[in-house]
Design an enzyme around this catalytic site. Structure first.
Site, PDB file in Angstrom:
ATOM      1  N   PRO A   2     -16.536  13.987 -13.573  1.00 57.56           N
ATOM      2  CA  PRO A   2     -16.502  13.765 -12.125  1.00 57.56           C
ATOM      3  C   PRO A   2     -15.723  12.491 -11.799  1.00 57.56           C
ATOM      4  O   PRO A   2     -15.887  11.461 -12.451  1.00 57.56           O
ATOM      5  CB  PRO A   2     -17.992  13.619 -11.772  1.00 57.56           C
ATOM      6  CG  PRO A   2     -18.706  14.391 -12.841  1.00 57.56           C
ATOM      7  CD  PRO A   2     -17.894  14.160 -14.078  1.00 57.56           C
ATOM      8  N   GLU A   3     -14.853  12.594 -10.796  1.00 54.77           N
ATOM      9  CA  GLU A   3     -14.015  11.467 -10.400  1.00 54.77           C
ATOM     10  C   GLU A   3     -14.488  10.946  -9.044  1.00 54.77           C
ATOM     11  O   GLU A   3     -15.565  11.331  -8.564  1.00 54.77           O
ATOM     12  CB  GLU A   3     -12.552  11.908 -10.389  1.00 54.77           C
ATOM     13  CG  GLU A   3     -12.101  12.454 -11.743  1.00 54.77           C
ATOM     14  CD  GLU A   3     -10.665  12.978 -11.743  1.00 54.77           C
ATOM     15  OE1 GLU A   3      -9.841  12.483 -10.942  1.00 54.77           O
ATOM     16  OE2 GLU A   3     -10.381  13.888 -12.542  1.00 54.77           O
TER      17      GLU A   3
END
Length: 276
Positions: A2-3
């Site tokens: 996840p960014e």
């Protein structure tokens, strides 16, 4: 992993639902998920504390608790943080559960790389990982002129530089590939070789692609779900990431995949030529 858009979506979701709730007890199902303090001490310290709010720093989730403590979570590659009020068996690979006075907050992680730490609020800025983070690309501190000057001083390839969390925090493989395509910049070009126009175009592309990622509630290409367990939608408009062999939406030339700085990288050879 996840960014920034995925973590920001989770923080916004959970902040609206968890603020004001009380942690009644913690259930540590995989001891190594708790980086600090020891799992028994973690469970003792967090019990009875009210959730005051949530925030994000880079890819870290910070849950502010009453009486001066902060729960820091990093999802790493496959972590999921989901709040539910439905009484049901925990999913497989659930490693940490916070039982609240209304519902439960559960942390699941297939790869077991994610970590949780409980630290005094006064020490958050000194936590390894957090203390080294660079500029927030959606924050006011991300100034175009400063960004252009920093690029001009770096001999690194542009993609590995953008992935360096001490340089710019929150970008990962997905949004870096997408931003470079929008800016028309080959991922292997040296940062210092970009002219002022290209650097300014990249600055705008980074902000635009991250803002769109947040608006579309993140990218669900593998494990990511939001704070309610729902998938994001940005994968519906990806231009290059994961699109090897698919025609570029701009020029129609097939997207190629290479290794850049040790990372799988997608780009269009027509829209992002190596030589300028």
């Amino acid at each position: 992993m996840p960014e920034l858009p995925e973590v920001e979506t989770i923080v916004r979701d959970l902040g609206a639902r968890l603020t004001g709730l009380m942690v009644e007890r913690a259930e540590v199902l995989l001891p190594k998920v708790v980086a600090a303090p020891a799992p028994e001490e973690f469970a003792r310290l967090i019990a009875g504390r009210k959730i005051l709010g949530l925030s994000r720093r880079g890819k870290y989730i910070l849950i502010e608790l009453s009486r001066g403590w902060v729960l820091i979570l990093h999802l790493r590659m496959t972590g999921q943080l989901v709040y539910t009020t439905v009484l049901e068996p925990f999913p497989k690979h659930t490693h940490l559960v916070l039982h609240l006075d209304q519902g439960v907050l559960r942390f699941t992680d297939l790869r077991q790389f994610g970590r949780a730490s409980l630290v005094p609020a006064r020490e958050v800025r000194r936590v390894p990982g957090l203390r080294e983070l660079g500029v927030e690309p959606l924050g006011a501190e991300f100034v175009k002129e400063d960004f252009i000057r920093k690029l001009a001083r770096s001999r690194r390839m542009i993609k590995p530089l953008l992935l360096d969390q001490t340089f710019l925090t929150g970008l990962g493989n997905i949004y870096t590939d997408e931003a470079l395509h929008r800016a028309g910049i080959h991922p292997e070009r040296r940062a210092a070789d970009l002219d002022t126009r290209e650097a300014g175009t990249l600055y705008r592309a980074i902000r635009e692609v991250l803002a769109e990622g947040v608006a579309f509630r993140g990218t669900s290409v593998q494990h990511y779900v939001d704070g309610s367990g729902q998938r994001g939608r940005f994968q519906e408009i990806l231009r290059v990431y994961g699109k090897k062999g698919v025609p570029c939406p701009v020029c129609g030339v097939p997207i190629e995949r290479i290794r850049c700085g040790g990372r799988g990288t997608h780009y269009c050879p027509e829209c992002q030529p190596f030589e300028r």
